[in-house]
Design a protein around this motif. Sequence first.
Motif, PDB file in Angstrom:
ATOM      1  N   ASP A   3     -19.456 -13.667  14.995  1.00 19.77           N
ATOM      2  CA  ASP A   3     -19.625 -13.004  13.705  1.00 19.77           C
ATOM      3  C   ASP A   3     -19.652 -13.970  12.534  1.00 19.77           C
ATOM      4  O   ASP A   3     -19.539 -13.568  11.389  1.00 19.77           O
ATOM      5  N   THR A   6     -24.673 -14.916   8.741  1.00 22.87           N
ATOM      6  CA  THR A   6     -25.050 -14.000   7.685  1.00 22.87           C
ATOM      7  C   THR A   6     -26.522 -13.666   7.841  1.00 22.87           C
ATOM      8  O   THR A   6     -27.240 -14.315   8.608  1.00 22.87           O
ATOM      9  N   CYS A   7     -26.950 -12.692   7.129  1.00 23.87           N
ATOM     10  CA  CYS A   7     -28.363 -12.293   7.149  1.00 23.87           C
ATOM     11  C   CYS A   7     -28.961 -12.606   5.781  1.00 23.87           C
ATOM     12  O   CYS A   7     -28.295 -12.442   4.760  1.00 23.87           O
ATOM     13  N   CYS A   9     -31.199 -11.090   3.512  1.00 23.14           N
ATOM     14  CA  CYS A   9     -31.885  -9.814   3.277  1.00 23.14           C
ATOM     15  C   CYS A   9     -32.869  -9.943   2.119  1.00 23.14           C
ATOM     16  O   CYS A   9     -32.585 -10.599   1.121  1.00 23.14           O
ATOM     17  N   ILE A  15     -26.570  -6.257   3.606  1.00 19.44           N
ATOM     18  CA  ILE A  15     -25.994  -6.441   4.942  1.00 19.44           C
ATOM     19  C   ILE A  15     -25.046  -5.285   5.237  1.00 19.44           C
ATOM     20  O   ILE A  15     -24.183  -4.957   4.424  1.00 19.44           O
ATOM     21  N   THR A  16     -25.234  -4.668   6.394  1.00 20.21           N
ATOM     22  CA  THR A  16     -24.326  -3.620   6.852  1.00 20.21           C
ATOM     23  C   THR A  16     -23.944  -3.914   8.302  1.00 20.21           C
ATOM     24  O   THR A  16     -24.652  -4.625   9.002  1.00 20.21           O
ATOM     25  N   LEU A  17     -22.802  -3.373   8.713  1.00 19.75           N
ATOM     26  CA  LEU A  17     -22.317  -3.572  10.081  1.00 19.75           C
ATOM     27  C   LEU A  17     -22.664  -2.364  10.943  1.00 19.75           C
ATOM     28  O   LEU A  17     -22.543  -1.221  10.502  1.00 19.75           O
ATOM     29  N   LYS A  29     -24.480  -7.532  12.333  1.00 19.22           N
ATOM     30  CA  LYS A  29     -24.962  -7.393  10.961  1.00 19.22           C
ATOM     31  C   LYS A  29     -26.455  -7.106  10.967  1.00 19.22           C
ATOM     32  O   LYS A  29     -27.196  -7.649  11.775  1.00 19.22           O
ATOM     33  N   ARG A  30     -26.853  -6.231  10.030  1.00 19.04           N
ATOM     34  CA  ARG A  30     -28.265  -5.896   9.856  1.00 19.04           C
ATOM     35  C   ARG A  30     -28.560  -5.758   8.375  1.00 19.04           C
ATOM     36  O   ARG A  30     -27.686  -5.405   7.593  1.00 19.04           O
ATOM     37  N   CYS A  31     -29.790  -5.968   8.018  1.00 19.90           N
ATOM     38  CA  CYS A  31     -30.247  -5.675   6.655  1.00 19.90           C
ATOM     39  C   CYS A  31     -30.749  -4.234   6.638  1.00 19.90           C
ATOM     40  O   CYS A  31     -31.626  -3.871   7.423  1.00 19.90           O
TER      41      CYS A  31
END
Length: 132
Positions: A3, A6-7, A9, A15-17, A29-31
Amino acid sequence: PLDDYTCACESGYEITLHNSSISVGALMKRCTNIFDCPVPLEDACGGRNAKGSMRGLCQDFINHYTCSCGSGYKKTLMQAPATNETCAPLQCGTVGALDFASAAPDMVGKAADFDTQPWTFSCKPGYSLNGE
């Protein structure tokens, strides 16, 4: 640990989990799109009228939103902040006077729109609709 990343975006995303699709119990993590509609949603796009009907619905896009207004309403920009949209009632015109009748509440000469409360005309004393 996995973890420590970072992304990057693009504009309009954050960024959300989310639950990992690779490792059970882990998060990834995703954008995801930032929700741009005003909150609370019940108040967005003009909220509800006195009858409890929504004036419009908010549609979210990337970096902006738009209001889809219902019948009797038009999309306008709010005064503050000036880029926010809302749904405002369409103007129907001015209530005209009728000979030998009065309106309750007194709406004669006033502008009426889709949100204006109903009014009725009543015959003045000595007058009727059926001639009696």
